[in-house]
Design an enzyme around this catalytic site. Structure first.
Site, mmCIF file in Angstrom:
data_model
loop_
_atom_site.group_PDB
_atom_site.id
_atom_site.type_symbol
_atom_site.label_atom_id
_atom_site.label_comp_id
_atom_site.label_asym_id
_atom_site.label_seq_id
_atom_site.Cartn_x
_atom_site.Cartn_y
_atom_site.Cartn_z
ATOM 1 N N GLU A 253 -47.387 33.763 -20.340
ATOM 2 C CA GLU A 253 -45.965 33.480 -20.490
ATOM 3 C C GLU A 253 -45.169 34.736 -20.842
ATOM 4 O O GLU A 253 -45.504 35.456 -21.795
ATOM 5 C CB GLU A 253 -45.773 32.412 -21.575
ATOM 6 N N THR A 299 -40.475 29.882 -15.284
ATOM 7 C CA THR A 299 -41.863 29.429 -15.245
ATOM 8 C C THR A 299 -42.096 28.424 -14.124
ATOM 9 O O THR A 299 -43.106 28.482 -13.420
ATOM 10 C CB THR A 299 -42.257 28.796 -16.598
ATOM 11 N N HIS A 415 -42.911 33.428 -25.758
ATOM 12 C CA HIS A 415 -41.702 33.054 -25.019
ATOM 13 C C HIS A 415 -40.498 33.225 -25.930
ATOM 14 O O HIS A 415 -40.569 32.986 -27.128
ATOM 15 C CB HIS A 415 -41.817 31.595 -24.548
ATOM 16 N N HIS A 475 -42.869 35.668 -15.482
ATOM 17 C CA HIS A 475 -41.519 36.219 -15.312
ATOM 18 C C HIS A 475 -41.268 37.232 -16.413
ATOM 19 O O HIS A 475 -42.092 37.411 -17.313
ATOM 20 C CB HIS A 475 -40.455 35.117 -15.332
#
Length: 655
Positions: A253, A299, A415, A475
Site C-alpha cells: 500500500e 488502490t 496509507h 500508487h
C-alpha cells in the site's frame, strides 16, 4: 459607493467580486496548475468570472430581499464545492468528478483522513460568506420590493456567457482541441476553471453512460486488432515455467520505489525488502523502472489494472461505475485454463469500494474480508486491520485454499495519513515538519517488518517454495502537495519531470526454479503484470484483450502511458505536453517519432475507455472453450452471526 452597496445590484457585484477573487487565490495557492505563459496566467485569473456571473445571476430572478438570500446560498454552495476540491486535491492531486461523488458508501470512513487534510488558514476561505451576510443585514432595508426588472438579470447572464466564450476561445488558441483531449483534468481547470470543469465533467459522464446502450459486437473489432498487434511473444525460456505453482500477490500500500535502499537517520527504512532486491540467493528479481498507472481509483484502479490489463477510468473508479460489466480477468482465466482457485485477503469489510460485487465479475472464488479477521481495537488503526495481525491470521486461510491457487493479499497500514501506535514504531520519523511525510517512513518500516514475518510464516506453512511470490506497489504515497518536504529529503528540487519519475513503485517477483535476475532495468507498468503472469503459467496472452505486454519478452513495449496522457519511455518522458530527456531531465524538442507515440498513447487510452464504457467484452469470446463468468455463483463474507467481532466502520481513506 455607500449608496451603490446598499442596492440589490451592488450586493450582487460584491458577491461576484468576492467569489471571483477567492477562486483565483485558491487556484494560485492550493492547486498546482503549471502555468507557463502570460495567456495561461490571464485565463487563470479570468475564468472564475463567467461562472460567478452566471450562477449568482440566477438569484437576480428572485424578487426583492429573497434575491440576497439566494445569492448567499449559491455563493455558499459554490464555496463548499471549491473547498471540497481543495481538501480532495491535498491528497489526490486531482479534482472531484461526478463518478467520485457516486462512491458515497465510502464517505463515512473518511473522517480522520479529512481532518488531517484541513489547515487552519482554511478559515479565510469563509470570509466572503461572512462579509455577504453582514452586508445583506445592513443593506436589505433599502432594496426595492417592486416587480423584477427582467432586463438586468438577463443582461448579467448574457455577459457571463460572453465572458465564457472569450475564455474558451483564448483557451483553444493556446491549447488546441482542449475539450477533445480531456485526459488531463489539470488543463481543463487551468483554462476554464473548477466550476466549468464540473459542468464539462457532467456532460462527459452523460455521454459515456450512453455508450453501453448503443454498443454492438462490431465495436470490439478495433480494440481487438490493436491489442493483438501490440502483443509481445513470450520468452521461450520462461513460458509455462510456473505452471501449476501457487501465485501469492502482495499489495504494498502507497509504497513508492524511492524507499528501496533509502536511509533515514542513518538507518535503512526497509531492510527486509532491500535484502530481496540485493540478495540473489533469495531468488527475487526487482524491476526498478516499474510505474503505477492509477488515477482517481488509486488502490481500486491498481487491482483493476493488474487483474485485467485494462486502464482505469478517466474519472472515478471502474470498481464502482462499471462493477457489473463483463470481464475476462486473471482469476477466471486461471480457473478455466488451469483449474486455479482464487482468493482475495483484505482487512476491510467486503462492500468497501464495491469489491463484493466486482470480484464476482472477475470470477474470484473466495473473499476473506474483515469478517474473517480479529477486528478488535488493538488490531485496528485508522484504516482497518494492521498489517502484522493481517498477515499472521491470513496463513490458515491460505492453507485452506485448494492448490494451485491465486491469492491476492492487501496491506493497509502504510496509507495516508500514516498513523501508527508509538509502541510499534522502530524508526524515528523524518524531521521536515510535514507530518504526513515524516510518518510515512515509520509505517513503511512497519510494513517491511510485517513482510519479513509473513515470509517466515509462509515457509513454516510449506507455501513458500511452491509459489510465485509477487510484490507490487499500488500508487504513490506522497503527492505533489508535499514537494517541499520531499525536496528536503531527496536533496533535489521536485520538478514536473522529477515528480513523474517518482511514480515508480516496486515490482519484485520470485519464480520457483528460476534464478534471480537481480535488478532488471526494463521500463514497465502495472498494465504489463497480467500478460507476464499468463505467460509464466503457459497461457498465451494474445487470446485475450489486454493493453500490456510480457515484461520478460524481448518484444516488450517499453512505453508506459499514464491515465492523463503523460507517458514515459526508456529514453524520454512526455509530461503535460513537454518532453524531457531522461538522462538530463532537461526539456527537449520532440521528434516526429515522439509525436506519433503520443498519438498512439492517446489512442490506446481511448480504446480502453471504449471497451470499458461500452462493456464490450460481453461481445468477445477469447477461445472456443471460454465460459462467461456467472456472478450469481459467488457469495462473500461471513454472516454477522458467524462473526466474532461484529462489523465496525473501518476508517480507511478513499483509495
Amino acid at each position: 459607493m455607500k449608496k451603490a452597496l446598499s442596492t440589490k445590484m451592488g450586493f450582487f457585484f460584491v458577491a461576484v467580486t468576492l467569489l471571483w477573487l477567492k477562486s483565483y487565490i485558491i487556484y494560485l495557492n492550493e492547486f498546482n496548475l503549471d502555468v507557463k505563459n502570460g495567456v495561461q496566467q490571464f485565463l487563470l485569473f479570468f475564468n472564475p468570472l463567467s461562472s460567478a456571473l452566471i450562477f449568482l445571476g440566477i438569484a437576480l430572478f428572485a424578487k426583492g430581499k429573497r434575491a440576497g438570500i439566494w445569492i448567499i446560498i449559491i455563493e455558499g454552495l459554490m464555496s463548499f464545492f471549491l473547498y471540497a476540491n481543495v481538501v480532495y486535491y491535498r491528497f489526490n492531486t486531482d479534482y472531484i468528478t461526478l463518478p467520485t461523488l457516486t462512491q458515497t458508501s465510502n464517505f463515512g470512513s473518511l473522517g480522520g483522513s479529512i481532518a488531517n487534510l484541513i489547515e487552519w488558514h482554511d478559515l479565510f476561505y469563509t470570509l466572503d460568506i461572512i462579509v455577504l451576510i453582514a452586508l445583506y443585514v445592513w443593506s436589505r432595508k433599502n432594496w426595492s420590493l417592486t416587480r423584477i426588472n427582467w432586463k438586468k438579470p438577463v443582461l448579467v447572464l448574457m455577459t457571463g456567457i460572453i465572458a465564457f466564450s472569450i475564455n474558451l476561445g483564448m483557451a483553444e488558441a493556446d491549447r488546441p482541441q482542449l475539450l477533445k483531449r480531456s485526459f488531463d483534468r489539470n488543463y481543463i481547470v487551468k483554462y476554464l476553471g473548477a466550476y466549468n470543469f464540473a459542468i464539462y465533467d457532467a456532460i462527459q459522464n452523460l455521454k459515456t453512460s450512453s455508450q453501453r446502450v448503443f454498443a454492438d459486437s462490431s465495436d470490439i473489432t478495433e480494440v481487438e486488432n490493436y491489442t493483438k498487434n501490440k502483443f509481445a511473444e513470450p520468452n521461450p525460456e520462461l513460458f509455462g515455467v510456473a505452471k501449476g505453482k501457487n501465485i501469492i500477490k502482495i499489495h504494498l500500500e502507497s509504497f513508492q520505489s524511492f524507499l528501496i535502499d533509502y536511509k533515514l537517520h542513518g538507518e535503512e527504512v526497509t531492510p527486509f525488502l532491500n535484502s530481496l532486491v540485493h540478495d540473489k540467493s533469495q531468488g527475487f528479481t526487482y524491476f526498478d523502472n516499474f510505474f503505477h498507472q492509477t488515477e482517481q481509483g488509486k488502490t481500486a484502479d491498481a487491482e483493476f489494472i493488474l487483474d485485467n490489463s485494462l486502464y482505469g477510468l478517466p474519472q472515478g473508479a471502474a470498481f464502482f461505475t462499471k462493477g457489473t460489466n463483463t470481464y475476462q480477468a486473471l482469476p477466471a482465466i486461471l480457473d478455466q485454463k488451469l483449474g486455479y482457485t482464487s482468493a482475495v485477503l483484505h482487512g476491510d469489510y467486503k462492500s468497501f469500494w464495491n469489491r463484493d460485487e466486482i470480484y464476482k465479475q472477475f470470477g474470484i472464488d473466495e473473499y476473506f474480508d474483515a469478517s474473517y479477521y480479529d477486528m478488535s481495537e488493538d488490531n485496528v488503526i485508522n484504516y482497518g486491520l494492521k498489517d502484522k495481525p493481517f498477515f499472521k491470521e491470513s496463513i490458515p486461510m491460505l492453507q485452506s485454499l485448494k492448490q494451485p491457487f491465486y491469492a491476492h493479499t492487501m496491506t493497509l497500514t502504510h496509507h495516508h495519513p500514516y498513523l501508527i501506535d508509538e509502541d510499534e514504531t522502530t524508526i524515528a520519523p523524518a524531521e521536515t515538519g510535514d507530518k504526513s511525510v515524516d510518518r510515512y517512513f515509520q509505517t513503511a518500516r512497519y510494513l517491511d517488518e510485517s513482510l519479513e514475518q509473513f515470509f517466515h510464516d509462509l515457509k513454516e506453512a510449506g507455501l513458500y517454495d511452491n509459489s510465485v511470490i509477487l510484490l507490487y506497489g499500488d500508487h504513490y504515497g506522497i503527492s505533489e502537495n508535499h514537494n517541499r518536504a520531499m525536496s528536503e529529503l531527496l536533496g533535489e528540487e521536485i520538478t514536473p519531470f522529477k515528480s513523474a519519475q517518482l511514480q515508480r513503485v516496486p515490482l519484485i517477483i520470485k519464480i520457483p526454479g528460476v534464478e534471480s535476475k537481480g535488478i532488471n532495468h526494463e521500463y514497465a507498468g502495472q498494465m504489463d503484470v497480467m500478460p507476464t503472469l499468463l505467460h509464466l503459467m503457459g497461457i498465451r496472452a494474445q487470446d485475450y484483450i489486454q493493453f500490456g505486454t510480457d515484461i520478460f519478452s524481448k518484444d516488450h513495449k517499453d512505453f508506459i502511458p499514464f491515465r492523463n496522457g503523460t507517458f514515459i519511455t526508456t529514453d524520454y518522458s512526455m509530461i503535460s505536453g513537454t518532453y524531457y530527456d531522461n538522462k538530463t531531465g532537461e526539456e527537449i524538442e520532440p521528434t516526429e517519432e515522439m509525436k506519433e507515440l503520443r498519438e498512439q498513447v492517446e489512442h490506446e487510452l481511448a480504446l480502453s475507455d471504449k471497451l470499458v464504457f461500452g462493456d464490450l467484452l460481453r461481445f468477445y469470446k477469447p477461445n472456443d472453450d471460454w465460459k462467461p463468468v456467472d456472478p450469481t455463483q459467488y457469495k462473500y463474507g461471513k454472516d454477522e452471526s458467524e462473526t466474532e467481532n461484529p462489523p465496525v466502520q473501518s476508517e480507511q481513506e478513499s483509495e
